[in-house]
Structure formats: structure tokens, C-alpha cells
Design an enzyme around this catalytic site. Structure first.
Site, short mmCIF file in Angstrom:
data_model
loop_
_atom_site.label_atom_id
_atom_site.label_comp_id
_atom_site.label_asym_id
_atom_site.label_seq_id
_atom_site.Cartn_x
_atom_site.Cartn_y
_atom_site.Cartn_z
CG HIS A 16 -1.95 -1.06 1.22
ND1 HIS A 16 -3.30 -0.80 1.24
CD2 HIS A 16 -1.85 -2.42 1.20
CE1 HIS A 16 -3.99 -1.93 1.22
NE2 HIS A 16 -3.12 -2.92 1.20
CG ASP A 121 -4.48 2.20 2.37
OD1 ASP A 121 -3.74 1.94 1.41
OD2 ASP A 121 -5.17 1.33 2.95
CB ALA A 353 12.42 -12.66 -4.88
CD GLN A 355 7.08 -9.80 -7.35
OE1 GLN A 355 6.98 -10.71 -6.53
NE2 GLN A 355 6.06 -9.02 -7.66
CG HIS A 370 1.13 -13.44 -3.92
ND1 HIS A 370 2.11 -13.00 -4.78
CD2 HIS A 370 0.81 -12.36 -3.15
CE1 HIS A 370 2.37 -11.73 -4.54
NE2 HIS A 370 1.59 -11.31 -3.56
CD1 TRP A 373 -3.84 -3.59 -8.40
CD2 TRP A 373 -4.73 -5.41 -9.34
NE1 TRP A 373 -4.41 -3.21 -9.60
CE2 TRP A 373 -4.96 -4.31 -10.20
CE3 TRP A 373 -5.20 -6.66 -9.73
CZ2 TRP A 373 -5.64 -4.42 -11.41
CZ3 TRP A 373 -5.88 -6.79 -10.94
CH2 TRP A 373 -6.08 -5.68 -11.77
CG ASN A 374 1.22 -3.32 -5.57
OD1 ASN A 374 0.58 -2.50 -6.22
ND2 ASN A 374 1.44 -3.16 -4.28
CD GLU A 378 5.94 -5.27 -8.93
OE1 GLU A 378 6.01 -4.41 -8.03
OE2 GLU A 378 6.31 -6.46 -8.77
CB ALA A 393 -5.51 -10.11 0.76
CD GLN A 395 -2.66 -12.80 -2.26
OE1 GLN A 395 -2.46 -13.99 -2.08
NE2 GLN A 395 -1.98 -11.86 -1.59
#
Length: 484
Positions: A16, A121, A353, A355, A370, A373-374, A378, A393, A395
Site C-alpha cells: 500500500h 488508504d 526476492a 521481484q 500469489h 495486485w501489485n 508488475e 486477502a 488474491q
């Protein structure tokens, strides 16, 4: 005219915090009439986020973005993470009010910036109360998808207006029809939190407060979720939605949050692999598996024969609240006997990692993810298709959208979950291998769709692109609101 000042209130969680900071940077870079103050809540649980926050004071944009640390407050960590988050946010209200009061007093000169609004947020929507005390509007930052926003508002309506008990969807074969989806949503992919009495009550209370904001800034783009975004134009009692994504930190986060001495070694290993050949397995900042599941993944990788880079960590303890995964001290204890020797030429196992750096490497051909959303944004940015393995969450919902609605991902699982359940299933090596083989097909429809979406995502951010236009609308609204 006077500058307009926005007060940002991010959640201190990596997924976030980093993306809301990227929004702040975009806003001040786009219009020099804006300045931003970021109120930082401190949680001592995530050392990598703490390192990232420390790096902000050395950054080049501190002239137009300032950071104010709020006092640390003690709060009781509950077994249910959502309850803990809510308690923590509520404890911050008096500190936010005091910080903004001092900020306004310091801006009393005739040329000082005028307080124009709050940007909070999605989990901090109760801060609408504080913004109202100052007589300014609140904008919501929603770091997940427009479709998930639509789902949460739909469930909140079902609960509050139709008096439906959302927890009854648990273990149900029901399907939900949403205006934002072309296909019905199976209840089995609903987020675990909404099916849990205590956590579900809290998050749907948040959703009710989202409707009180001036606008909702969503980290998505029109071309990715056109059906969902267009559905908001017909929605009643919903603020304007501004899709401004894909909002990504492609230059800094990995270097600030650190990966020990592994990073150069990882990149050197990838340099030696053929283009688009490597399967990358990584499950987010809170993702890990038990020993039995790890062995099934290992079997699938060994049989599949694809070069692999696997971020393997021990899962956080059950009911651990904000606990994070830990590194394995001895990989041989958790992997099948002889696995490391047999796969030494084609595979590499790492802990945490970097990422973004890995996904951007030309050797990466697929991403077992997983479905945070980020991570989805990416992977689309770098043109890397995903195989879905959701954990927690929203996912499961993201995985369903990627596989069934968008057709930009291969399926390993859609409804696997690690939270709010004691019945942890084991995904077999055969299921994993089948998903990876589909993921790595060279000329698949999925790969072609991902490539198209990569181009559309980059165009959305350019001058004249859909997200560029949306960001301009937000700025116009903020500047107009700040006029006396």
C-alpha cells in the site's frame, strides 16, 4: 494562485505504502501548484518497509513532498489482522488531527499553501472524520483492482440495504452477478475476510465510508478493466472513480528494501539462462508454504524440466497477526532428498526476492504468483504471464479475474487460501506441473494477450493516455476545491 496542499495518509504496509507514494510523486511532477505532506504511521513489524521510509528523506522530491512522523501508539495485536489494523488506525486519529492543525498554523502566511484535502488508504477511510473536521474533502486511494472495488461496494450494499449475511457465502456454491463482471463470480473466490464475522464486519464498514469520499483513485487502467470502470458511471451513491495505473515503483523499492548479498548472484544466474526460459516462483511479502506443499512444488519443478528461480520461505505462524515469513536455515530439511543436487544445473532457490529486477530480466518466461495486485501489474508491465496460486486477502478474486475474465493467466489454483481456514489442502505436483506447462507455452493465447496488455498499460501513462487523463481530472478537482 496559492499552492494547494494534500495530506496523504498511507497504510504502513509495503504493497500500500509504496504505490501511494508513487501517486504523490506523479501529482507533484505533473503540476507545480500542488504540494504534499505524508503522515507516516510507524509499525515496527516490517524492517524492509522501515528501510524504504528512511530512504525517502534522501530522495530528490522532498522539496514538494514532506514527511511527518506520527507518534508511535501502543495497541493490542489481535489474532485477526483486520481487527488489529482497525484498532491501530483509530488510535492515530488524535495524532493526525494534531499534526494537521500544526501544519495549518505553520502555513498562515499570505503565500502559504492552502489545505485542499486528504488522500487516505482504503483501510484508513475513517480518517474522513478528521478531514471533515477541517472542512476539506477526502480522496480514497484504492491499491487493488476496480473490479475488487466494485465487489466490496456490492457486498456492502447486500449487507446494509438487503440485510444479507455475507458469511453465509462461506463454503457455498452460490454465484454473484456483478455489473463490473461479464461472468458470474463463484463464492469460493470471495476474500476470506468478508466470510469471517469479525473481519467482514470491519471491512464492509470501511466500504460504507468509501462512499463518503470525493473520489476514488484506483491503481488500474481503463484498457485493463474497461468493463468494470465503465460500470461505475451508472452506479448510484458511488464517488467518481479515477483509474491512474499502472502505478509501479520500478526504480527504487528493491534497492531500498534489500536482499542481502543474494541480488548480484541472482542476476548473474539469470544472465546465463536463455531468453524467456525461466519459471519464477514468488508468493509475496507474506507468502510461504508448509513442508508437504514445498515437496509437491519441488517434484513438479523437477519433472517439468524448465529452468526455475524459486523464492522459498517458511510461512508465518497461524494466527500470527502481522507476522512475516522467515528464511529457511537448511533447505535440505524441507526439500525432497537429493533435489538440490539433481536440479543444480537448471534451478536456483533464493529467500526474499528483488521481484521487479527479476521480472524485468529477459530470461524470465513465466511467473507463478500469489496474485497480489501489485505483482499482477508488475508482471503485465514486463510482459510476463502468470500462473495463479492465490493465498490470502483478495488474491482468489484477482486470480479468477485474470484467468476467467481477462484471459491473461494460466490456472494452478483459483480458490486456494491460507487464512480463515483450518482445512489446508495440498496442491499436487501434477496440478502444479500442468499449470506451469500451460504458463510456459510459447505461442499461447495467454502470452499474446499479456503482450497486448503490456503495450496498452504503457500507453495509458503517456501524454493523452487514459490514466494520464484521469490524473489530470484529479488535479483539476483538487485545485478547484482549494480556491476560496
Amino acid at each position: 494562485m496559492k499552492k494547494a496542499e494534500l495530506v496523504f495518509f498511507p497504510l504502513p504496509g509495503r504493497g500500500h505504502f509504496v504505490s501511494i507514494l508513487e501517486i504523490a510523486k506523479l501529482l507533484v511532477a505533473r503540476d507545480d501548484r500542488l504540494c504534499i505532506t505524508v503522515l507516516i504511521m510507524r509499525l515496527s513489524i516490517d524492517s524492509k518497509l522501515a528501510a524504504y521510509i528512511e530512504s525517502l528523506n534522501d530522495s530528490s522530491y522532498t522539496e514538494c513532498i514532506q514527511f511527518i512522523d506520527l507518534p508511535q501508539t501502543s495497541f493490542k495485536q489481535e489474532t485477526n489482522a483486520m481487527v488489529s489494523v482497525s484498532s491501530f488506525i483509530e488510535s492515530q486519529k488524535p495524532h493526525v488531527k494534531e499534526a494537521v492543525t500544526k501544519l495549518k498554523e505553520s502555513r498562515s502566511g499570505s503565500n502559504s499553501p492552502r489545505l485542499a484535502g486528504f488522500v487516505v488508504d482504503m483501510f484508513c477511510s475513517s480518517m474522513v472524520d478528521v478531514a471533515n473536521d477541517f472542512g476539506v474533502p477526502t480522496y480514497l486511494f484504492f491499491p487493488s483492482s476496480a473490479s475488487f472495488l466494485s465487489l466490496m461496494l456490492h457486498l456492502q450494499t447486500l449487507r446494509d440495504e438487503q440485510k444479507q449475511d455475507i458469511t453465509e457465502f462461506k463454503d457455498s456454491d452460490a454465484e454473484l452477478v456483478l455489473s463490473s463482471f461479464m461472468k458470474p463470480i463463484p463464492a469460493r473466490v470471495l476474500p476470506g475476510v468478508v466470510l469471517h464475522r469479525e473481519g467482514g464486519t470491519l471491512i464492509l464498514d470501511y466500504a460504507r465510508r468509501w462512499r463518503e469520499t470525493k473520489g476514488i483513485i484506483v491503481n488500474t487502467f481503463l484498457e485493463l478493466e474497461s468493463y468494470a470502470i465503465h460500470s461505475f458511471s451508472d452506479a448510484t451513491n458511488t464517488p467518481p472513480v479515477y483509474p491512474v495505473g499502472p502505478i509501479l515503483n520500478l526504480k527504487g523499492e528493491d534497492s531500498h528494501v534489500g536482499s542481502g548479498d543474494q541480488r548480484p548472484d541472482i542476476m548473474k544466474w539469470l544472465d546465463d539462462q536463455p531468453q524467456s526460459s525461466v519459471v519464477f516462483l514468488c508468493f509475496g511479502s507474506r507468502g510461504g508454504f508448509g513442508d508437504n506443499q514445498v515437496k509437491e512444488i519441488a517434484k513438479a519443478l523437477e519433472r517439468g524440466g524448465f529452468p526455475f528461480l524459486w523464492s522459498l520461505r517458511r510461512p508465518p505462524p497461524k494466527g500470527g497477526g502481522f507476522a512475516f515469513p522467515t528464511e529457511h536455515e537448511n533447505l535440505e530439511e524441507v526439500l525432497p532428498e537429493g533435489f538440490l543436487d539433481r536440479t543444480a544445473r537448471i534451478g536456483k532457490i533464493i529467500g526474499w526476492a528483488p521481484q521487479v529486477a527479476i521480472l524485468s530480466h529477459p530470461a524470465i518466461g513465466g511467473f507463478v504468483s500469489h496474485c497480489g495486485w501489485n505483482s499482477i501489474l508488475e508482471s503485465l508491465w514486463f510482459g510476463v504471464p502468470i500462473a495463479t496460486w492465490p493465498l490470502y486477502a483478495e488474491q482468489q478474486f484477482n486470480a479468477f479475474e485474470m484467468v476467467k475474465e481477462m484471459e491473461v493467466a494460466a490456472e494452478i489454483m483459483l480458490d486456494y487460501r491460507t487464512e480463515y481456514t483450518d482445512n489446508q489442502i495440498i496442491v499436487t505436483s501434477e496440478e502444479i506441473e500442468r499449470g506451469i506447462k500451460q504458463l510456459m507455452e510459447n505461442d499461447s493465447k495467454i502470452r499474446k494477450n499479456v503482450k497486448e496488455m503490456t503495450e496498452k498499460g504503457k500507453k495509458a501513462l503517456m501524454d493523452g493516455g487514459s490514466s494520464h487523463f484521469s490524473l489530470g481530472r484529479i488535479i483539476d478537482d483538487v485545485i478547484t476545491d482549494s480556491m476560496p
